[in-house]
Design an enzyme around this catalytic site. Structure first.
Site, PDB file in Angstrom:
ATOM      1  N   GLU A 282      -6.851   4.715   7.844  1.00  0.00           N
ATOM      2  CA  GLU A 282      -6.655   6.145   7.554  1.00  0.00           C
ATOM      3  C   GLU A 282      -7.893   6.730   6.894  1.00  0.00           C
ATOM      4  OE1 GLU A 282      -2.964   5.600   5.482  1.00  0.00           O
ATOM      5  OE2 GLU A 282      -2.018   5.007   7.368  1.00  0.00           O
TER       6      GLU A 282
ATOM      7  N   ASN B  42       0.877  -1.180   0.000  1.00  0.00           N
ATOM      8  CA  ASN B  42       0.000   0.000   0.000  1.00  0.00           C
ATOM      9  C   ASN B  42       0.907   1.221   0.000  1.00  0.00           C
ATOM     10  OD1 ASN B  42      -1.813   2.044   0.460  1.00  0.00           O
ATOM     11  ND2 ASN B  42      -2.244   1.479   2.594  1.00  0.00           N
ATOM     12  N   TRP B  43       1.016   1.852  -1.169  1.00  0.00           N
ATOM     13  CA  TRP B  43       1.953   2.982  -1.291  1.00  0.00           C
ATOM     14  C   TRP B  43       1.389   4.262  -0.688  1.00  0.00           C
ATOM     15  CZ3 TRP B  43       4.404   2.682  -6.901  1.00  0.00           C
ATOM     16  CH2 TRP B  43       5.118   1.481  -7.019  1.00  0.00           C
ATOM     17  N   LYS B  44       0.131   4.252  -0.312  1.00  0.00           N
ATOM     18  CA  LYS B  44      -0.526   5.449   0.245  1.00  0.00           C
ATOM     19  C   LYS B  44      -0.282   6.652  -0.684  1.00  0.00           C
ATOM     20  CE  LYS B  44       0.135   3.487   4.784  1.00  0.00           C
ATOM     21  NZ  LYS B  44       0.058   3.660   6.214  1.00  0.00           N
TER      22      LYS B  44
ATOM     23  N   GLU C 152      -5.648  -5.075  10.618  1.00  0.00           N
ATOM     24  CA  GLU C 152      -4.605  -4.072  10.814  1.00  0.00           C
ATOM     25  C   GLU C 152      -4.861  -3.326  12.122  1.00  0.00           C
ATOM     26  OE1 GLU C 152      -2.582  -2.903   6.907  1.00  0.00           O
ATOM     27  OE2 GLU C 152      -4.268  -1.566   7.180  1.00  0.00           O
TER      28      GLU C 152
ATOM     29  N   GLY D 220       2.324   2.028  10.709  1.00  0.00           N
ATOM     30  CA  GLY D 220       3.270   3.133  10.550  1.00  0.00           C
ATOM     31  C   GLY D 220       3.964   3.542  11.840  1.00  0.00           C
TER      32      GLY D 220
ATOM     33  N   GLY E 263       2.724  -1.183   4.294  1.00  0.00           N
ATOM     34  CA  GLY E 263       2.860   0.229   3.950  1.00  0.00           C
ATOM     35  C   GLY E 263       4.319   0.576   3.701  1.00  0.00           C
ATOM     36  N   GLY E 264       4.973   1.090   4.728  1.00  0.00           N
ATOM     37  CA  GLY E 264       6.337   1.623   4.614  1.00  0.00           C
ATOM     38  C   GLY E 264       7.310   0.714   3.873  1.00  0.00           C
TER      39      GLY E 264
ATOM     40  N   HIS F 210      -9.501   1.269   4.826  1.00  0.00           N
ATOM     41  CA  HIS F 210      -8.227   1.413   5.546  1.00  0.00           C
ATOM     42  C   HIS F 210      -8.443   2.328   6.754  1.00  0.00           C
ATOM     43  CE1 HIS F 210      -4.094   2.506   6.438  1.00  0.00           C
ATOM     44  NE2 HIS F 210      -3.739   1.420   5.767  1.00  0.00           N
TER      45      HIS F 210
ATOM     46  N   SER G  37       3.325  -2.469  10.353  1.00  0.00           N
ATOM     47  CA  SER G  37       4.777  -2.512  10.504  1.00  0.00           C
ATOM     48  C   SER G  37       5.384  -3.870  10.139  1.00  0.00           C
ATOM     49  CB  SER G  37       5.189  -2.081  11.917  1.00  0.00           C
ATOM     50  OG  SER G  37       4.751  -0.759  12.165  1.00  0.00           O
TER      51      SER G  37
HETATM   52  C1  PEP Z   1      -0.767   0.044   6.001  1.00  0.00           C
HETATM   53  O1  PEP Z   1      -0.713   1.149   5.514  1.00  0.00           O
HETATM   54  O2  PEP Z   1      -1.757  -0.656   5.738  1.00  0.00           O
HETATM   55  C2  PEP Z   1       0.321  -0.415   6.863  1.00  0.00           C
HETATM   56  C3  PEP Z   1       0.198  -1.573   7.437  1.00  0.00           C
HETATM   57  O3  PEP Z   1       1.401   0.431   6.996  1.00  0.00           O
HETATM   58  P1  PEP Z   1       2.828   0.052   7.667  1.00  0.00           P
HETATM   59  O4  PEP Z   1       3.269  -1.253   7.046  1.00  0.00           O
HETATM   60  O5  PEP Z   1       3.722   1.181   7.299  1.00  0.00           O
HETATM   61  O6  PEP Z   1       2.597  -0.088   9.140  1.00  0.00           O
END
Ligand code: PEP
Length: 258
Positions: free
Chosen positions: A100, A11-13, A170, A176, A237-238, A98, A216
Site C-alpha cells: 500500500e 498490521n492494523w493499518k 505478500e 485484503g 491485516g484484516g 508495504h 488473507s
Molecule cells: C497486509 O496488510 O499486510 C495483509 C496481508 O492484509 P490481509 O491479511 O487483510 O490480506
C-alpha cells in the site's frame, strides 16, 4: 524440519483510535496469556503506539511494531515520523515497503533500502514487504519482480545486519481480497526468495532469515500455510483486528511444524 522461530505480526493499518487500540491490545493479551511458542508483534497506527506500548512493556508475549518510518533521522519533513521517535516509544519492529505504501505513496525499492538502513541504525527490526501484482503473476513475471525487489531493497547490507531483517512475501493480489495464495504457490515463492538471499548473503544467512507470508491469512488457513518448509510466519491485516481470531491464528500458525 526447520529451526526458525515463527513470527506473526498484525498490521492494523489505518484502523483503531488510541482508545479502541487499548481495548484490542488488552483483549489480545488476555487471549495469549503466557504464550511462548513464537514471536508476536502488533504494528499499530502511530497514534496508538504510546497506549499500546504502555500495556506491552510489562510482559514478553507481544512486542510493539510500527507501520512505516521516515528515512532521515530528523528534519523538516512535515507529518513524518523518525526511527528515534519510534524507539522512544519502545517500538521494536517496523514494517517497510508495504504494497500500500508502494502503490499509494510511490515508495520505490531505493527508498525502501534507505528506510531499512535507517531502521537498522536505530536498532529497529525491519519487516521488508515485497510481492507481485496479479498482472505480474499472470504474465509469469513474478520471479523477476521478486528478485529485483529483494536485491534492490537489500543492496549493501552486511551479513550481520541481515540477522535482524525479516522478509514478508505478500502477493498484492492476495492482500485484503480474501484470495490466499495456495500453500504450494506461497512455498514456491518463499523458496525462490531464499535462493535470492543465498546469492546475496550466502546460505547461512538465507537459512536463518525468517520469511513471513501475508495475504488473507486467517485462523482457518494459517496452519496449512505455516507448515510449509520456507514459511516462517505471517503478516496479517484484516484478521488481526479482532482479538479472538488473531489469537487463534497465532496459536494455529506457531504450532504448525515446518
Ligand atoms: C497486509 O496488510 O499486510 C495483509 C496481508 O492484509 P490481509 O491479511 O487483510 O490480506
Amino acid at each position: 524440519m526447520n529451526y526458525r522461530r515463527k513470527i506473526i505480526a498484525g498490521n492494523w493499518k489505518m484502523h483503531k483510535t488510541a482508545s479502541e487500540s487499548k481495548n484490542l491490545v488488552q483483549d489480545i493479551l488476555s487471549e495469549l496469556k503466557d504464550w511462548n511458542e513464537g514471536d508476536v508483534v502488533l504494528c499499530v497506527p502511530f497514534t496508538s503506539l504510546q497506549t499500546a506500548g504502555a500495556l506491552l512493556e510489562s510482559q514478553t508475549v507481544v512486542e510493539l511494531g510500527a507501520q512505516n518510518l521516515h528515512q532521515a533521522p530528523q528534519g523538516a519533513f512535515t507529518g513524518e515520523i523518525s526511527a528515534g521517535m519510534l524507539r522512544d516509544l519502545f517500538v521494536r519492529y517496523v514494517i517497510i515497503g508495504h504494497s500500500e505504501r508502494r502503490q499509494y505513496f510511490g515508495e520505490t525499492n531505493a527508498l525502501i533500502n534507505q528506510k531499512i538502513k535507517t531502521a537498522l541504525t536505530s536498532t529497529l527490526k525491519p519487516i521488508l514487504c515485497y510481492g507481485e501484482t496479479l498482472q505480474e503473476r499472470e504474465s509469469n513475471l513474478w520471479k523477476s519482480v521478486l528478485e529485483s525487489q529483494i536485491k534492490e531493497s537489500l543492496a549493501g547490507f552486511t551479513e550481520a545486519e541481515m540477522e535482524t531483517v525479516i522478509l514478508a512475501y505478500e502477493p498484492v493480489w492476495a492482500i485484503g481480497t480474501g484470495k490466499t495464495a495456495s500453500p504450494d504457490q506461497a512455498q514456491e515463492a518463499h523458496a525462490f526468495s531464499r535462493t535470492i538471499l543465498t546469492q546475496l548473503f550466502g546460505k547461512a544467512v538465507a537459512d536463518k532469515t525468517r520469511i513471513q507470508y501475508g495475504g488473507s491469512v486467517k485462523p482457518e488457513n494459517a496452519q496449512e500455510l505455516l507448515q510449509q518448509q520456507d514459511i516462517d510466519g505471517a503478516l496479517v491485516g484484516g484478521a488481526s483486528l479482532e482479538a479472538r481470531s488473531f489469537a487463534s491464528l497465532v496459536k494455529k500458525g506457531c504450532q504448525a511444524l515446518a
